[in-house]
Design a protein around this motif. Structure first.
Motif, PDB file in Angstrom:
ATOM      1  N   HIS A 280     -21.292   3.870  11.518  1.00  7.41           N
ATOM      2  CA  HIS A 280     -21.145   5.109  10.776  1.00  7.41           C
ATOM      3  C   HIS A 280     -21.999   5.040   9.514  1.00  7.41           C
ATOM      4  CE1 HIS A 280     -17.530   6.883  12.868  1.00  7.41           C
ATOM      5  NE2 HIS A 280     -17.574   5.656  13.376  1.00  7.41           N
ATOM      6  N   GLY A 281     -22.301   6.201   8.951  1.00  7.66           N
ATOM      7  CA  GLY A 281     -23.085   6.227   7.731  1.00  7.66           C
ATOM      8  C   GLY A 281     -22.794   7.452   6.895  1.00  7.66           C
ATOM      9  N   ARG A 282     -23.258   7.403   5.669  1.00  3.23           N
ATOM     10  CA  ARG A 282     -23.275   8.545   4.753  1.00  3.23           C
ATOM     11  C   ARG A 282     -24.714   8.662   4.269  1.00  3.23           C
ATOM     12  NH1 ARG A 282     -19.172   9.006   6.861  1.00  3.23           N
ATOM     13  NH2 ARG A 282     -17.059   9.340   6.040  1.00  3.23           N
ATOM     14  N   ILE A 283     -25.439   9.624   4.839  1.00  2.00           N
ATOM     15  CA  ILE A 283     -26.858   9.745   4.563  1.00  2.00           C
ATOM     16  C   ILE A 283     -27.119  10.981   3.699  1.00  2.00           C
ATOM     17  CG2 ILE A 283     -27.737   8.418   6.508  1.00  2.00           C
ATOM     18  CD1 ILE A 283     -27.792  10.852   8.206  1.00  2.00           C
ATOM     19  N   PRO A 284     -28.161  10.974   2.907  1.00  2.00           N
ATOM     20  CA  PRO A 284     -28.343  12.019   1.891  1.00  2.00           C
ATOM     21  C   PRO A 284     -28.563  13.410   2.484  1.00  2.00           C
ATOM     22  CG  PRO A 284     -29.743  10.112   1.447  1.00  2.00           C
ATOM     23  CD  PRO A 284     -29.197   9.930   2.817  1.00  2.00           C
ATOM     24  N   ALA A 285     -27.923  14.405   1.890  1.00  2.00           N
ATOM     25  CA  ALA A 285     -28.188  15.814   2.174  1.00  2.00           C
ATOM     26  C   ALA A 285     -28.981  16.387   1.004  1.00  2.00           C
ATOM     27  CB  ALA A 285     -26.887  16.577   2.365  1.00  2.00           C
ATOM     28  N   HIS A 286     -29.514  17.594   1.182  1.00  2.00           N
ATOM     29  CA  HIS A 286     -30.348  18.176   0.125  1.00  2.00           C
ATOM     30  C   HIS A 286     -29.522  18.579  -1.094  1.00  2.00           C
ATOM     31  CE1 HIS A 286     -34.208  18.172   2.104  1.00  2.00           C
ATOM     32  NE2 HIS A 286     -33.650  18.636   3.207  1.00  2.00           N
ATOM     33  N   ARG A 287     -28.304  19.043  -0.876  1.00  2.00           N
ATOM     34  CA  ARG A 287     -27.497  19.516  -1.999  1.00  2.00           C
ATOM     35  C   ARG A 287     -26.992  18.354  -2.821  1.00  2.00           C
ATOM     36  NH1 ARG A 287     -23.053  23.838  -0.697  1.00  2.00           N
ATOM     37  NH2 ARG A 287     -22.993  23.683  -2.957  1.00  2.00           N
ATOM     38  N   TYR A 288     -26.913  18.555  -4.121  1.00  4.48           N
ATOM     39  CA  TYR A 288     -26.496  17.528  -5.073  1.00  4.48           C
ATOM     40  C   TYR A 288     -25.108  17.007  -4.730  1.00  4.48           C
ATOM     41  CZ  TYR A 288     -24.901  15.559  -9.514  1.00  4.48           C
ATOM     42  OH  TYR A 288     -24.385  14.740 -10.487  1.00  4.48           O
ATOM     43  N   GLY A 289     -24.988  15.693  -4.558  1.00  4.15           N
ATOM     44  CA  GLY A 289     -23.704  15.068  -4.317  1.00  4.15           C
ATOM     45  C   GLY A 289     -23.224  15.105  -2.884  1.00  4.15           C
ATOM     46  N   ALA A 290     -23.846  15.909  -2.041  1.00  9.28           N
ATOM     47  CA  ALA A 290     -23.405  16.049  -0.655  1.00  9.28           C
ATOM     48  C   ALA A 290     -24.039  14.966   0.224  1.00  9.28           C
ATOM     49  CB  ALA A 290     -23.753  17.432  -0.125  1.00  9.28           C
ATOM     50  N   ALA A 291     -23.546  14.880   1.453  1.00 12.69           N
ATOM     51  CA  ALA A 291     -24.081  13.895   2.393  1.00 12.69           C
ATOM     52  C   ALA A 291     -23.829  14.373   3.815  1.00 12.69           C
ATOM     53  CB  ALA A 291     -23.424  12.534   2.177  1.00 12.69           C
ATOM     54  N   TYR A 292     -24.514  13.735   4.750  1.00 11.46           N
ATOM     55  CA  TYR A 292     -24.189  13.893   6.160  1.00 11.46           C
ATOM     56  C   TYR A 292     -23.490  12.614   6.623  1.00 11.46           C
ATOM     57  CZ  TYR A 292     -27.093  18.052   6.566  1.00 11.46           C
ATOM     58  OH  TYR A 292     -27.610  19.312   6.429  1.00 11.46           O
ATOM     59  N   ALA A 293     -22.327  12.795   7.240  1.00 14.31           N
ATOM     60  CA  ALA A 293     -21.661  11.668   7.892  1.00 14.31           C
ATOM     61  C   ALA A 293     -22.206  11.572   9.309  1.00 14.31           C
ATOM     62  CB  ALA A 293     -20.151  11.891   7.913  1.00 14.31           C
ATOM     63  N   HIS A 294     -22.753  10.433   9.660  1.00 13.14           N
ATOM     64  CA  HIS A 294     -23.257  10.278  11.026  1.00 13.14           C
ATOM     65  C   HIS A 294     -22.483   9.182  11.734  1.00 13.14           C
ATOM     66  CE1 HIS A 294     -25.716   6.500  11.138  1.00 13.14           C
ATOM     67  NE2 HIS A 294     -25.771   6.662   9.836  1.00 13.14           N
ATOM     68  N   ALA A 295     -22.231   9.396  13.012  1.00 10.19           N
ATOM     69  CA  ALA A 295     -21.516   8.431  13.844  1.00 10.19           C
ATOM     70  C   ALA A 295     -22.323   8.172  15.101  1.00 10.19           C
ATOM     71  CB  ALA A 295     -20.128   8.967  14.209  1.00 10.19           C
ATOM     72  N   GLN A 296     -22.478   6.911  15.429  1.00 10.25           N
ATOM     73  CA  GLN A 296     -23.278   6.513  16.574  1.00 10.25           C
ATOM     74  C   GLN A 296     -22.425   6.445  17.850  1.00 10.25           C
ATOM     75  OE1 GLN A 296     -26.297   6.769  15.434  1.00 10.25           O
ATOM     76  NE2 GLN A 296     -27.097   4.697  15.244  1.00 10.25           N
ATOM     77  N   VAL A 297     -23.080   6.630  18.977  1.00 15.41           N
ATOM     78  CA  VAL A 297     -22.437   6.422  20.269  1.00 15.41           C
ATOM     79  C   VAL A 297     -21.830   5.018  20.302  1.00 15.41           C
ATOM     80  CG1 VAL A 297     -22.839   6.249  22.754  1.00 15.41           C
ATOM     81  CG2 VAL A 297     -24.054   7.969  21.417  1.00 15.41           C
ATOM     82  N   LYS A 298     -20.597   4.903  20.802  1.00 12.25           N
ATOM     83  CA  LYS A 298     -19.887   3.635  20.715  1.00 12.25           C
ATOM     84  C   LYS A 298     -20.215   2.669  21.851  1.00 12.25           C
ATOM     85  CE  LYS A 298     -15.722   3.328  19.217  1.00 12.25           C
ATOM     86  NZ  LYS A 298     -14.251   3.457  19.016  1.00 12.25           N
ATOM     87  N   ARG A 299     -20.240   3.152  23.069  1.00 16.28           N
ATOM     88  CA  ARG A 299     -20.448   2.244  24.201  1.00 16.28           C
ATOM     89  C   ARG A 299     -21.859   1.667  24.134  1.00 16.28           C
ATOM     90  NH1 ARG A 299     -22.159   2.596  29.652  1.00 16.28           N
ATOM     91  NH2 ARG A 299     -21.042   1.126  31.022  1.00 16.28           N
ATOM     92  N   PRO A 300     -21.996   0.341  24.152  1.00 18.27           N
ATOM     93  CA  PRO A 300     -23.323  -0.260  23.945  1.00 18.27           C
ATOM     94  C   PRO A 300     -24.399   0.253  24.889  1.00 18.27           C
ATOM     95  CG  PRO A 300     -21.638  -1.933  23.783  1.00 18.27           C
ATOM     96  CD  PRO A 300     -20.945  -0.686  24.241  1.00 18.27           C
ATOM     97  N   GLU A 301     -24.083   0.346  26.160  1.00 16.37           N
ATOM     98  CA  GLU A 301     -25.095   0.769  27.129  1.00 16.37           C
ATOM     99  C   GLU A 301     -25.522   2.219  26.898  1.00 16.37           C
ATOM    100  OE1 GLU A 301     -22.981  -2.741  28.555  1.00 16.37           O
ATOM    101  OE2 GLU A 301     -22.273  -0.791  27.826  1.00 16.37           O
ATOM    102  N   ASP A 302     -24.572   3.067  26.503  1.00 11.93           N
ATOM    103  CA  ASP A 302     -24.905   4.469  26.225  1.00 11.93           C
ATOM    104  C   ASP A 302     -25.770   4.589  24.988  1.00 11.93           C
ATOM    105  OD1 ASP A 302     -23.406   5.141  28.417  1.00 11.93           O
ATOM    106  OD2 ASP A 302     -21.627   5.734  27.271  1.00 11.93           O
ATOM    107  N   TRP A 303     -25.441   3.779  23.959  1.00 11.79           N
ATOM    108  CA  TRP A 303     -26.271   3.787  22.743  1.00 11.79           C
ATOM    109  C   TRP A 303     -27.695   3.345  23.071  1.00 11.79           C
ATOM    110  CZ3 TRP A 303     -29.013  -0.110  20.394  1.00 11.79           C
ATOM    111  CH2 TRP A 303     -29.547   0.193  19.134  1.00 11.79           C
TER     112      TRP A 303
END
Length: 397
Positions: A280-303
């Protein structure tokens, strides 16, 4: 929540620090208490995984070229099952895109003799901090916890780690079934005698979906009650503080200047990028103080197949506004012994701390001695720290 068959990241021109987390999802055995995204596989194509991890870093770097890596953390799973060439390739690529001179680079390791033999190669690859998953110094407890190593193997691995790395941490699990204060006093005193600069000391918790969850609810074992757990927590604080490794977070203890920079990024609400399956991550959004939460596919083979097809394994992307980011920062920041600097928090997210705090609950907690609140800082008292989750439920509106 945005769910797409063809995932798309949102570029940002943000320039500044971020922590980089790299998830290696494979283990030799699933521990009965573990609810992390870890999997047992008979075979792993290391070359294919190395290429995919590097490619995903390249993709994120193309969207977020202004990031500066403050830390890299190899977690899992069991990252010490990674080939040193993979660790080296990941570190090189992060440095290429987001590098600066001073990057804390941590790798989690299990203390089997085979993995310990790799420590020198990891150091040569650029790892400068190692975290060893010892979990207990008692062989019967290690068997109960489902660990594959013995206490003797753990101490040999710890010695190898100290011979190869300037910064060494290890984990122990306490508040175990039938564990007395005397038992924990002896075990923790021995642990402190090894002279590492950092310890992670976790109370055993029962997580849904784990083997322990089913055993616990069938009455196979019991855990210390609230009073016993609090007494164990207080003893932990006393012993580590007297040894020069006071707590800087609920479960983490360090000598001055030896706190985990990477984990501090989480607890302080900084940006971080998650690489690898289930990360998981919190990556920068354009708006001040905001972010995008990103979540990766969990199953290794699918990722793996998704990265090979699209360049990254992000499955879910959610915009988090400044207000919600501030709430997150409060909930994480109160884990820290030093708590939250009110003015810095408000300037960062453009809001008022008073807007997200239950004022009546705050007043009650201050009166009861569980919370310290003044215009400059909000923090839990020593009396309040063992009750973190309960207090957060009362305090955060």
């Amino acid at each position: 929540m945005i769910k797409t068959e063809t995932p798309a990241l949102s570029p940002s021109d943000y320039k500044g620090p971020a922590a980089i987390y790299v998830h290696w999802p494979f283990c030799l055995k699933k521990c009965p208490y573990c609810d992390f995204n870890s999997h047992v596989r008979d075979e792993v194509s290391h070359q294919r995984w190395r290429a995919a991890l590097v490619r995903e870093i390249d993709t994120f770097a193309s969207h977020y070229p202004g990031l500066e890596a403050s830390s890299i953390f190899f977690g899992g799973g069991t990252p010490s099952l990674m080939e040193p060439e993979t660790v080296s390739a990941v570190i090189e690529r992060v440095r290429h895109h987001w590098g600066k001179d001073d990057i804390e680079i941590t790798l989690e390791a299990n203390p089997s003799s085979v993995e310990a033999a790799r420590f020198r190669a990891y150091a040569d690859a650029g790892v400068n901090r190692i975290s060893v998953g010892i979990q207990s110094l008692d062989n019967d407890v290690l068997k109960f916890l489902g660990r594959l190593h013995s206490a003797e193997e753990a101490l040999k691995a710890l010695k190898v780690a100290q011979d190869n790395f300037c910064r060494v941490s290890f984990d122990l699990i306490y508040a175990r079934p039938q564990q007395s204060l005397e038992d924990w006093h002896a075990e923790l005193t021995e642990a402190l005698s090894f002279g590492t600069s950092h310890l992670s000391l976790y109370q055993l918790t029962i997580e849904e979906g784990t083997a322990f969850y089913h055993q616990f609810h069938r009455g196979k074992f019991t855990l210390p009650d609230e009073d016993e757990a609090a007494a164990l927590f207080d003893l932990t604080t006393e012993l580590t503080t007297n040894a020069g490794l006071p707590p800087y977070e609920t479960s983490n203890h360090a000598a001055p200047g030896q706190a985990s920079r990477h984990n501090l990024s989480y607890w302080r609400g900084d940006y971080y990028v998650g690489i690898g399956p289930g990360a998981h991550g919190r990556i920068p959004a354009h708006r001040y103080g905001a972010a995008y939460a990103h979540a990766q596919v969990k199953r290794p083979e699918d990722w793996l197949t998704r990265v090979e097809a699209f360049g990254h394994g992000t499955l879910e992307l959610e915009h988090i506004g400044a207000h919600d980011r501030m709430v997150e920062a409060v909930m994480m920041g109160l884990r820290l012994t030093d708590g939250i600097e009110t003015l810095a928090l408000e300037q960062r997210f453009g809001g008022k701390l008073s807007d997200i705090i239950n004022k009546e609950a705050q007043a009650d907690l201050v009166r009861s001695g569980h919370l310290v609140a003044d215009p400059a800082r909000l923090m839990l008292s020593p009396k309040g720290r063992p009750l973190l989750n309960f207090i957060l439920g009362k305090l955060v509106a």
